[in-house]
Scaffold this active site. Structure first.
Site, PDB file in Angstrom:
ATOM      1  N   LYS A   1      26.054  -9.638 -15.470  1.00  0.00           N
ATOM      2  CA  LYS A   1      24.649  -9.842 -15.067  1.00  0.00           C
ATOM      3  C   LYS A   1      24.018 -11.029 -15.789  1.00  0.00           C
ATOM      4  CE  LYS A   1      21.044  -8.729 -12.693  1.00  0.00           C
ATOM      5  NZ  LYS A   1      21.127  -9.146 -11.285  1.00  0.00           N
TER       6      LYS A   1
ATOM      7  N   CYS B   1       0.835  -1.202   0.000  1.00  0.00           N
ATOM      8  CA  CYS B   1       0.000   0.000   0.000  1.00  0.00           C
ATOM      9  C   CYS B   1       0.868   1.249   0.000  1.00  0.00           C
ATOM     10  CB  CYS B   1      -0.872   0.034   1.242  1.00  0.00           C
ATOM     11  SG  CYS B   1      -1.898  -1.422   1.414  1.00  0.00           S
TER      12      CYS B   1
ATOM     13  N   LYS C   1      26.675 -14.934  -1.941  1.00  0.00           N
ATOM     14  CA  LYS C   1      26.596 -13.463  -1.934  1.00  0.00           C
ATOM     15  C   LYS C   1      27.865 -12.871  -1.330  1.00  0.00           C
ATOM     16  CE  LYS C   1      23.044 -12.393  -4.039  1.00  0.00           C
ATOM     17  NZ  LYS C   1      23.295 -13.528  -4.839  1.00  0.00           N
TER      18      LYS C   1
ATOM     19  N   ARG D   1       5.541   0.494  -5.768  1.00  0.00           N
ATOM     20  CA  ARG D   1       5.380  -0.376  -4.613  1.00  0.00           C
ATOM     21  C   ARG D   1       4.466  -1.568  -4.916  1.00  0.00           C
ATOM     22  NH1 ARG D   1       6.557   2.045   0.332  1.00  0.00           N
ATOM     23  NH2 ARG D   1       4.805   1.082   1.385  1.00  0.00           N
TER      24      ARG D   1
ATOM     25  N   HIS E   1      31.642 -34.086   8.623  1.00  0.00           N
ATOM     26  CA  HIS E   1      32.175 -35.065   7.675  1.00  0.00           C
ATOM     27  C   HIS E   1      33.373 -34.500   6.913  1.00  0.00           C
ATOM     28  CE1 HIS E   1      28.951 -37.795   8.594  1.00  0.00           C
ATOM     29  NE2 HIS E   1      28.110 -36.762   8.509  1.00  0.00           N
TER      30      HIS E   1
ATOM     31  N   GLU F   1      23.159 -19.644  -0.512  1.00  0.00           N
ATOM     32  CA  GLU F   1      22.987 -18.326  -1.125  1.00  0.00           C
ATOM     33  C   GLU F   1      23.767 -17.264  -0.332  1.00  0.00           C
ATOM     34  OE1 GLU F   1      22.130 -17.202  -3.806  1.00  0.00           O
ATOM     35  OE2 GLU F   1      21.476 -15.145  -3.533  1.00  0.00           O
TER      36      GLU F   1
ATOM     37  N   GLY G   1      -0.693  -1.534   6.158  1.00  0.00           N
ATOM     38  CA  GLY G   1      -0.233  -2.484   7.172  1.00  0.00           C
ATOM     39  C   GLY G   1      -1.356  -3.418   7.559  1.00  0.00           C
TER      40      GLY G   1
HETATM   41  C1  F6R Z   1      24.528 -14.365  -8.170  1.00  0.00           C
HETATM   42  C2  F6R Z   1      24.055 -14.377  -9.536  1.00  0.00           C
HETATM   43  C3  F6R Z   1      24.400 -15.532 -10.399  1.00  0.00           C
HETATM   44  C4  F6R Z   1      23.205 -15.915 -11.271  1.00  0.00           C
HETATM   45  C5  F6R Z   1      23.608 -16.986 -12.292  1.00  0.00           C
HETATM   46  C6  F6R Z   1      22.421 -17.446 -13.100  1.00  0.00           C
HETATM   47  O1  F6R Z   1      24.113 -13.231  -7.495  1.00  0.00           O
HETATM   48  O2  F6R Z   1      23.397 -13.474  -9.974  1.00  0.00           O
HETATM   49  O3  F6R Z   1      24.833 -16.627  -9.655  1.00  0.00           O
HETATM   50  O4  F6R Z   1      22.193 -16.397 -10.431  1.00  0.00           O
HETATM   51  O5  F6R Z   1      24.582 -16.456 -13.146  1.00  0.00           O
HETATM   52  O6  F6R Z   1      21.833 -16.363 -13.738  1.00  0.00           O
HETATM   53  P1  F6R Z   1      20.375 -16.435 -14.310  1.00  0.00           P
HETATM   54  O7  F6R Z   1      19.428 -16.500 -13.154  1.00  0.00           O
HETATM   55  O8  F6R Z   1      20.229 -15.187 -15.123  1.00  0.00           O
HETATM   56  O9  F6R Z   1      20.306 -17.683 -15.141  1.00  0.00           O
END
Ligand code: F6R
Length: 613
Positions: free
Chosen positions: A608, A2, A490, A27, A509, A486, A102
């Site tokens: 990316k 909201c 990161k 949002r 192990h 994950e 909320g």
């Molecule tokens: C980590 C990250 C990468 C992607 C991987 C797969 O933050 O972005 O590990 O997850 O390169 O990318 P996609 O999801 O675009 O296939």
């Protein structure tokens, strides 16, 4: 989520409200509305769907009520009741009109009491009920400000409200208790309130961030702040937002990654809106789309993915197997394609890729499709190769993700998989409750991320205390295991710190040999069915000198006492815990990267979308 805008001043209010709501559109919402004073009476225009529908109700023009100078507006993300016009805000109760952001947790109790006193709520929302409470207090002789203050003390849960009354034209009262509320003074006279600074920056770059427990009184004369409980006047300092063009682009955040972590509630809303058909009766079905048919036919699901998307698929495996009892395999695309795997009839191969362009994932989809096996894609990018080449596609709606590290796309991938698990499981068991919890998820994440919650401050403290550590293990069991993977990924990718994710039971192990006082073990042990086993594994590494950063239920005193650094989680149902823990591991990596001074949005050596194998 909201969005709220309230204004009183010298400008035509419709323009301020609709312009402000437009800036809050990001949002995510499913209905919208405005209320404004026309002479001494309040008019309301609201509609399901987009803001444009409300504009149409204004005779198609923002200038159709040029003399109106005071009003409130709202974009609604439905949690209690469907996204219909009747449930849209503002809500009127007699002469009282309000908007709310909320959740009122004790709404059933309040509703029962109101009905027993002869009131007849018109909508399915929790929000409308607050209007009755204010109305009763005003009928008992209180003014609007005091009536709002008194009534608010009856509410449980995290929320904000903005209220007007025909008895007091030109007054707008706002309360913050959880959901954010920001205020500004209009240099032309008057004041504006909104869910974030964006609608206010149009008029002034000096804003007041209301704190939880603040009540604001706005009029043509400006704005005053008071303590909600005591009613005492407060001095709230102005913050000057002199944002550079770059910072405006990042909406005030220092990095895109941080902005995108904070965009997760909205990304979840948009993804839910894209996939669920919430207008239909409960439990909400998946919106009609060709991919649903492929899901229905699947006897076995094989996910292929890379990196963070692979982790999302691992979480999905736990959910789908548990709730729907369909066997799931999760494969690294780069391995699967060269392994000559056995594909049983009835198998559905799902490529999970935020970019939809990852070479290995695409190669698998092409190869299995050529063998006549049905394929599905889950991607964030419309028109991507995956979306075109798989037999059918489900979209996440996270919006553009500029930071190289996947954050909001990860949460939305998990959400799609949880919806699949719920949908497939519904045929076998009663999962209505799960869908009701899922629609509250965006609020829950917004609350977890709010500065006042304590989680974010604890993460910053932990990062400061651990910035010199030589290495990290992230451990967890059940859903927390993929989140541990994950977290480690990161930390490696944006802070360049060595980290490993491990299933908590696997440490002994082999890797436990690495443990000494220079090693940090991040223990993900939320209040779920695996918590006690994970805590036993914590004891094993603690006995060997590891520094412990524990992440667990806020009331888990025992776990807190075992840890050197402690990150409390807000209460959550088990199915939603992975989302909350995800925000913790994302922010922890982010804060450590800030302290190390790395190039967070463009980490070295990474791209990316990985279009080479
Ligand atoms: C980590 C990250 C990468 C992607 C991987 C797969 O933050 O972005 O590990 O997850 O390169 O990318 P996609 O999801 O675009 O296939």
């Amino acid at each position: 989520m909201c969005g709220i805008v309230g204004y009183v001043g010298q400008r035509p209010v419709i323009d301020v409200l609709l312009g402000g709501l437009k800036r809050l559109e990001y949002r995510g919402y499913d209905s919208a509305g405005v209320a404004f004073f026309q002479d001494d009476l309040i008019e309301i225009r609201k509609s399901e769907g987009k803001l444009a529908n409300v504009e149409k109700l204004m005779n198609g023009s923002r200038n159709s009520y040029p003399d109106a100078r005071c009003g409130i507006g709202h974009t609604r993300w439905a949690t209690h009741g469907k996204p219909t016009t009747q449930n849209a805000h503002p809500h009127r109760t007699g002469h009282v009109v309000l908007v709310h952001n909320g959740i009122i947790e004790n709404y059933q109790e309040i509703k029962r009491d109101l009905i027993s006193r002869g009131h007849k709520p018109q909508s399915e929302t929790d929000s409308e009920l607050f209007g009755f409470l204010v109305l009763e207090e005003m009928e008992n002789g209180l003014g609007l400000f005091e009536a709002v203050r008194k009534s608010f003390s009856l509410l449980e849960g995290q929320c904000s409200v903005v209220v007007m009354s025909e008895r007091e034209p030109g007054t707008v009262v706002g309360v913050r208790n959880g959901s954010p509320l920001v205020a500004g003074l209009d240099p032309n006279g008057g004041a504006i309130l909104a869910s974030d600074a964006q609608p206010i920056l149009e008029y002034t770059n000096e804003v007041f961030f209301l704190e939880n427990g603040d009540i604001a009184l706005c009029s043509q004369g400006g704005i005053q702040f008071f303590d909600l409980k005591t009613g005492k006047k407060l001095n709230r300092e102005k913050t000057k937002l002199d944002w550079s063009v770059d910072k405006i682009d990042k909406q005030g955040f220092d990095h895109y990654m941080l902005k995108e972590i904070y965009e997760q509630p909205a990304a979840l809303v948009d993804t839910l809106n894209g996939i669920l058909d919430r207008i239909k009766t409960d439990p909400f079905p998946l919106a009609a789309q060709p991919g649903v048919k492929l899901l229905d036919q699947a006897k076995e699901i094989i996910f292929v993915a890379c990196g963070t998307s692979w982790h999302a698929a691992l979480v999905g495996k736990y959910w789908i197997e548990r709730l729907a009892r369909i066997p799931v395999n999760v494969e690294l695309a780069s391995e699967f394609r060269y392994r000559d795997p056995v594909l049983n009839p009835g198998a559905l191969v799902v490529g999970l890729s935020q970019s939809g362009e990852t070479a290995d994932t695409l190669a698998v989809i092409r190869e299995v499709k050529a063998k006549g096996i049905p394929t599905l894609g889950i991607t964030n990018v419309r028109g991507s190769t995956l979306s075109r080449e798989a037999n059918s596609v489900f979209y996440t709606s996270a919006g553009p993700e500029i930071g190289v590290a996947a954050t909001k796309t990860f949460s939305t991938q998990m959400l799609v998989l949880l919806l699949w698990a719920g949908y497939l499981g519904l045929k076998k068991s009663n999962l209505e409750e799960l869908f009701h919890d899922i629609v509250k998820l965006p609020h829950q994440i917004e609350d977890a991320l709010s500065e006042s919650n304590g989680m974010v401050a604890a993460i910053k403290d932990a990062a400061r205390g651990l910035q010199k550590a030589k290495g990290f293990f992230f451990i967890g069991r059940g859903f927390s295991f993929p989140i541990a993977l994950e977290g480690a990924l990161k930390l490696k990718e944006i802070a360049y710190v060595h980290a490993e994710g491990y299933a908590a039971g696997e440490l002994k192990h082999g890797p436990i040999a690495m443990i000494d006082q220079d090693m940090v073990v991040v223990v993900l042990a939320p209040q779920d069915s695996w918590r006690d086993k994970t805590v036993s594994n914590l004891q094993e590494v603690k006995a060997r000198g590891a520094k412990i950063l524990a992440v667990g239920g806020g009331l888990d005193q025992n776990l807190k006492e075992l840890s050197d650094f402690w990150i409390p989680l807000a209460p959550s149902t088990e199915a939603l815990l992975p989302f909350v823990m995800t925000t913790v591991v994302q922010l922890l990596s982010y804060e450590l990267a800030v302290l190390k001074g790395t190039d967070i949005d463009k980490p070295r050596n990474l791209a990316k979308s990985v279009t080479v194998e």
